[in-house]
Write a protein that holds these residues in place. Sequence first.
Motif, short mmCIF file in Angstrom:
data_model
loop_
_atom_site.label_atom_id
_atom_site.label_comp_id
_atom_site.label_asym_id
_atom_site.label_seq_id
_atom_site.Cartn_x
_atom_site.Cartn_y
_atom_site.Cartn_z
N LEU A 51 68.49 8.47 47.33
CA LEU A 51 67.20 7.88 47.67
C LEU A 51 66.11 8.87 47.87
O LEU A 51 66.38 10.15 48.24
CB LEU A 51 67.34 6.95 48.88
CG LEU A 51 68.14 5.65 48.80
CD1 LEU A 51 68.14 4.80 50.18
CD2 LEU A 51 67.93 4.86 47.52
N ARG A 132 58.45 0.51 40.20
CA ARG A 132 58.61 1.53 41.47
C ARG A 132 59.83 2.20 41.37
O ARG A 132 60.99 1.40 41.40
CB ARG A 132 58.38 0.67 42.61
CG ARG A 132 58.99 1.31 44.06
CD ARG A 132 57.79 2.10 44.69
NE ARG A 132 57.99 2.40 45.85
CZ ARG A 132 58.57 3.31 46.44
NH1 ARG A 132 58.85 4.58 45.60
NH2 ARG A 132 58.67 3.59 47.77
N ILE A 134 62.90 4.23 43.27
CA ILE A 134 63.43 4.63 44.54
C ILE A 134 64.30 5.54 44.81
O ILE A 134 64.58 6.26 45.94
CB ILE A 134 63.68 3.50 45.42
CG1 ILE A 134 64.81 2.77 45.00
CG2 ILE A 134 62.46 2.53 45.62
CD1 ILE A 134 65.13 1.57 45.70
N THR A 163 69.61 -1.34 44.06
CA THR A 163 68.19 -1.40 44.28
C THR A 163 67.68 -2.58 45.33
O THR A 163 67.16 -2.54 46.09
CB THR A 163 67.26 -1.34 43.01
OG1 THR A 163 67.56 -0.37 42.35
CG2 THR A 163 65.83 -1.25 43.25
N GLU A 178 59.10 -1.84 53.00
CA GLU A 178 60.03 -1.15 52.07
C GLU A 178 60.30 0.19 52.36
O GLU A 178 61.48 0.72 52.41
CB GLU A 178 59.26 -1.18 50.62
CG GLU A 178 59.88 -0.43 49.45
CD GLU A 178 59.32 -0.31 48.11
OE1 GLU A 178 59.32 0.64 47.58
OE2 GLU A 178 58.85 -1.49 47.91
N ARG A 179 59.02 1.10 52.88
CA ARG A 179 59.34 2.43 53.42
C ARG A 179 60.36 2.40 54.34
O ARG A 179 60.97 3.40 54.56
CB ARG A 179 58.05 3.10 53.55
CG ARG A 179 57.17 3.24 52.33
CD ARG A 179 56.00 3.97 52.77
NE ARG A 179 55.10 3.50 53.81
CZ ARG A 179 53.99 2.69 53.31
NH1 ARG A 179 53.76 2.41 52.11
NH2 ARG A 179 53.26 2.04 54.44
N LEU A 182 63.89 2.08 53.42
CA LEU A 182 64.47 3.50 52.77
C LEU A 182 64.73 4.30 53.57
O LEU A 182 65.93 5.12 53.74
CB LEU A 182 63.33 3.95 51.77
CG LEU A 182 63.16 2.94 50.62
CD1 LEU A 182 61.95 3.59 49.72
CD2 LEU A 182 64.44 3.20 49.56
#
Length: 247
Positions: A51, A132, A134, A163, A178-179, A182
């Motif tokens: 990632l 996007r 990742i 994903t 989302e951030r 991750l």
Amino acid sequence: MIGMAREQRLAEIFMEVADSLTEDFDVLDLLQRLSTRCVELLDVSAAGILLADALGELQVVAASDEHTRLLELFALQHDQGPCVDCYRSGAARTNIDLTSPGATANWPRFATRARETGYVATHAIPLRLRDRNIGALNLFQKSPHQLGESDIALAKALAGVATITILQQRTLEQSHIERTQLQTALNSRILVEQVKGILSERWQTSPDEAFFAFRSYARSNHLRLADFATSIIAGDFDTGAIPVPGS
């Protein structure tokens, strides 16, 4: 694994993933299982999921096994390697011959280390949602055969599952969540690495054996890997309760 047997196993895996996507599922454990399933379903020797961190550098978050040399090979790709190219372009890089002059010219440190570790071919599949990127799914082979179109399609499907697992469908449109997801996955992996070191030194076993014992105990007792690792690092859990590998 070919034909109906593989199709049946793939259906079971997708059901396993669907059943795991509860509100409070353990993303690290699920990604670990997906890495293992890649080796099971595809004719490859090792698999890993990488990632991108907040700086856009790739970090390994799950691998089909925990051997140090394999993890080092994944780690090399934070700045060079097929996974970096795949992540930046959003395009799959497949059937790469690591013994070719081109691979050595493109990724000198990575290709050399891969050959030293026994791998002669690699593949990088993007973890991509819409526009996007990742991260990437990385596959390694110890034999020079090429993966066919059906195997590549299956690898892309498994990358898609990874994903969705990471981002979770209900929060795809919320970039700040989302951030956070991750970063949480990456932070969890760091904790697990620390515990692997603690346990392998304490038991005088390999990191792979230490990880298997740690993960097996967590799953048997319904513990999230990151939470369990935190309690071990803090000294709040007596590791004597974990069965020592080989005992």
